[in-house]
Design a protein around this motif. Structure first.
Motif, PDB file in Angstrom:
ATOM      1  N   GLY A 246       6.445 -41.312   9.629  1.00  0.00           N
ATOM      2  CA  GLY A 246       7.369 -41.479  10.736  1.00  0.00           C
ATOM      3  C   GLY A 246       8.224 -40.246  10.957  1.00  0.00           C
ATOM      4  O   GLY A 246       9.262 -40.299  11.609  1.00  0.00           O
ATOM      5  N   ILE A 247       7.786 -39.119  10.422  1.00  0.00           N
ATOM      6  CA  ILE A 247       8.523 -37.855  10.547  1.00  0.00           C
ATOM      7  C   ILE A 247       7.538 -36.746  10.894  1.00  0.00           C
ATOM      8  O   ILE A 247       6.438 -36.694  10.348  1.00  0.00           O
ATOM      9  CB  ILE A 247       9.249 -37.496   9.230  1.00  0.00           C
ATOM     10  N   LYS A 248       7.936 -35.869  11.784  1.00  0.00           N
ATOM     11  CA  LYS A 248       7.094 -34.738  12.159  1.00  0.00           C
ATOM     12  C   LYS A 248       7.727 -33.447  11.654  1.00  0.00           C
ATOM     13  O   LYS A 248       8.803 -33.061  12.090  1.00  0.00           O
ATOM     14  CB  LYS A 248       6.918 -34.674  13.680  1.00  0.00           C
ATOM     15  N   GLU A 249       7.060 -32.788  10.720  1.00  0.00           N
ATOM     16  CA  GLU A 249       7.515 -31.492  10.224  1.00  0.00           C
ATOM     17  C   GLU A 249       6.305 -30.719   9.718  1.00  0.00           C
ATOM     18  O   GLU A 249       5.297 -31.309   9.329  1.00  0.00           O
ATOM     19  CB  GLU A 249       8.549 -31.660   9.113  1.00  0.00           C
ATOM     20  N   PRO A 250       6.357 -29.383   9.755  1.00  0.00           N
ATOM     21  CA  PRO A 250       5.192 -28.577   9.345  1.00  0.00           C
ATOM     22  C   PRO A 250       4.753 -28.906   7.926  1.00  0.00           C
ATOM     23  O   PRO A 250       5.575 -29.151   7.044  1.00  0.00           O
ATOM     24  CB  PRO A 250       5.719 -27.137   9.443  1.00  0.00           C
ATOM     25  N   MET A 251       3.426 -28.908   7.726  1.00  0.00           N
ATOM     26  CA  MET A 251       2.875 -29.256   6.412  1.00  0.00           C
ATOM     27  C   MET A 251       1.417 -28.803   6.355  1.00  0.00           C
ATOM     28  O   MET A 251       0.583 -29.278   7.112  1.00  0.00           O
ATOM     29  CB  MET A 251       2.964 -30.768   6.201  1.00  0.00           C
ATOM     30  N   THR A 252       1.111 -27.876   5.486  1.00  0.00           N
ATOM     31  CA  THR A 252      -0.253 -27.396   5.351  1.00  0.00           C
ATOM     32  C   THR A 252      -1.128 -28.457   4.684  1.00  0.00           C
ATOM     33  O   THR A 252      -0.617 -29.434   4.119  1.00  0.00           O
ATOM     34  CB  THR A 252      -0.306 -26.110   4.512  1.00  0.00           C
ATOM     35  N   LEU A 253      -2.423 -28.221   4.710  1.00  0.00           N
ATOM     36  CA  LEU A 253      -3.355 -29.142   4.059  1.00  0.00           C
ATOM     37  C   LEU A 253      -3.046 -29.249   2.564  1.00  0.00           C
ATOM     38  O   LEU A 253      -3.006 -30.349   2.011  1.00  0.00           O
ATOM     39  CB  LEU A 253      -4.800 -28.669   4.264  1.00  0.00           C
ATOM     40  N   ILE A 254      -2.825 -28.115   1.911  1.00  0.00           N
ATOM     41  CA  ILE A 254      -2.559 -28.139   0.468  1.00  0.00           C
ATOM     42  C   ILE A 254      -1.257 -28.878   0.175  1.00  0.00           C
ATOM     43  O   ILE A 254      -1.165 -29.629  -0.799  1.00  0.00           O
ATOM     44  CB  ILE A 254      -2.536 -26.708  -0.097  1.00  0.00           C
ATOM     45  N   GLU A 255      -0.245 -28.705   1.016  1.00  0.00           N
ATOM     46  CA  GLU A 255       1.011 -29.443   0.836  1.00  0.00           C
ATOM     47  C   GLU A 255       0.800 -30.937   0.999  1.00  0.00           C
ATOM     48  O   GLU A 255       1.356 -31.745   0.252  1.00  0.00           O
ATOM     49  CB  GLU A 255       2.062 -28.947   1.826  1.00  0.00           C
TER      50      GLU A 255
END
Length: 371
Positions: A246-255
């Motif tokens: 329910g939150i939108k923030e940057p996040m890589t695949l590894i993260e």
């Protein structure tokens, strides 16, 4: 070994980094006085080598140590804290949510709450991942190996798709395309191949198999503008995690993998990952580089499985379980009469979950998977 506030217990699945190895294995023995641990069934993630005998590691050899599976111990299990100097008999153990935090994790990078981060990869799942990593096939020309790969991929219900580099979409030329099935990982060297050819374009544009990707907006821009491919059948793990949180923030695949599956970043060999990021066109691709690419695709497929079945379809599976027990637990001798063809017994357990202004989640999921 750097200080870690964890409690070691026999039977835990550990990931241990030394100067030359990245080992996973089961903790078989700990001697705090002699400063050694013994790993059973050790597997080197860097060389993709399964050792036939236990490995003894001295504390000075160990650069980093991570618990990747923490079984519930029995009441007489021995616990060993790396902050102490003696073993204690205790039934307590490090909580799962705490034990699996990566050294690189931070509150702002945390993907799911402790309650939601409920997945622990079992020994069987880790063995299956190792098997997939043992079946990496690197394709550099349109030979028999290439065409067999297309035949295999075409019949899959879902595959993971990783392309490097796509951080800036169309601005970067393609280096590699990795497609992982549940059995095999294919690394297509696009530099060597020279292009994405018609048969592959058709496969990528088809709704089946579903393509599990991360940051699809970048990947689609890259494919469209670099290769004229309109990617079809997209399942975006970034979108899925964002919906679950329910939150939108940057996040890589590894993260996403690190936080959702509790897999430490060490698993991806950060130095090699950084080298791939900084120089994606270096050839030939080293064994370690191919392993990192394969791991990203394999864990992306596992991430899809977890998000879909543990979160997005959780309510559906709960209702299936409740509905399935409509009759079996009753001792009423007349119960079989309730099973006649037009019976509506158990229908009361099937409920749509609405949120104000939104369609039922089951409806949304159904639409996601329609051709």
């Amino acid at each position: 070994m750097e200080h870690l506030d964890i409690t070691l217990q026999l039977g835990q699945m550990l990931l241990v980094q030394t100067a030359s190895e990245l080992l996973t294995g089961t903790l078989k023995y700990v001697d705090l006085n002699r400063k050694i641990i013994e790993l059973d069934n050790p597997y080197d993630q860097r060389s993709n080598c399964q050792y036939n005998s236990p490995q003894i590691l001295a504390f000075p050899q160990i650069q980093k140590l991570q618990i990747i599976r923490d079984d519930e111990p029995s009441s007489n299990s021995n616990s060993y804290s790396d902050t102490g100097t003696s073993a204690t008999s205790s039934g307590s153990h490090t909580s799962y949510g705490t034990a699996l935090k990566s050294p690189t994790s931070s509150p702002e990078n945390k993907v799911l709450s402790t309650e939601e981060s409920d997945v622990a990869l079992s020994t069987t799942e880790l063995e299956l991942i190792h098997e997939q990593l043992n079946t990496v096939i690197c394709i550099t020309q349109t030979d028999q190996k290439y065409h067999k790969a297309l035949v295999d991929i075409r019949v899959q219900p879902v595959v993971a798709l990783v392309m490097e580099p796509v951080d800036y979409g169309r601005a970067q030329r393609t280096s590699v395309m990795v497609i992982a099935t549940f059995q095999t990982v294919y690394i297509f060297d696009i530099i060597a191949l020279g292009s994405i050819f018609r048969e592959m374009k058709q496969l990528l544009e088809a709704e089946r198999p579903r393509k599990v990707v991360h940051y699809s907006h970048k990947l689609v821009d890259h494919l469209m503008n670099r290769h004229g491919v309109k990617l079809g059948g997209i399942f975006d793990t970034f979108v899925a995690v964002s919906l679950v949180r329910g939150i939108k923030e940057p996040m890589t695949l590894i993260e996403a993998v690190e936080n959702t599956l509790n897999i430490t970043r060490l698993f991806f060999n950060p130095e090699t990952e950084d080298n791939l990021h900084n120089n994606p066109y270096k050839r030939p691709l080293s064994l370690v580089a191919r392993q990192v690419l394969a791991k990203k695709a394999v864990l992306q497929l596992k991430l899809h499985e977890h998000l879909l079945h543990k979160h997005m379809l959780k309510n559906f599976y709960n209702q299936c379980d409740i509905f399935s027990h409509t009759f079996c637990e009753s001792e009423d001798a007349t119960m079989p009469m309730e099973m006649q063809r037009k019976s509506r017994a158990g229908f009361q357990h099937i409920k749509q979950t609405y949120k104000k202004g939104l369609k039922p989640i089951n409806y949304v999921i159904t639409k996601l998977f329609q051709p």
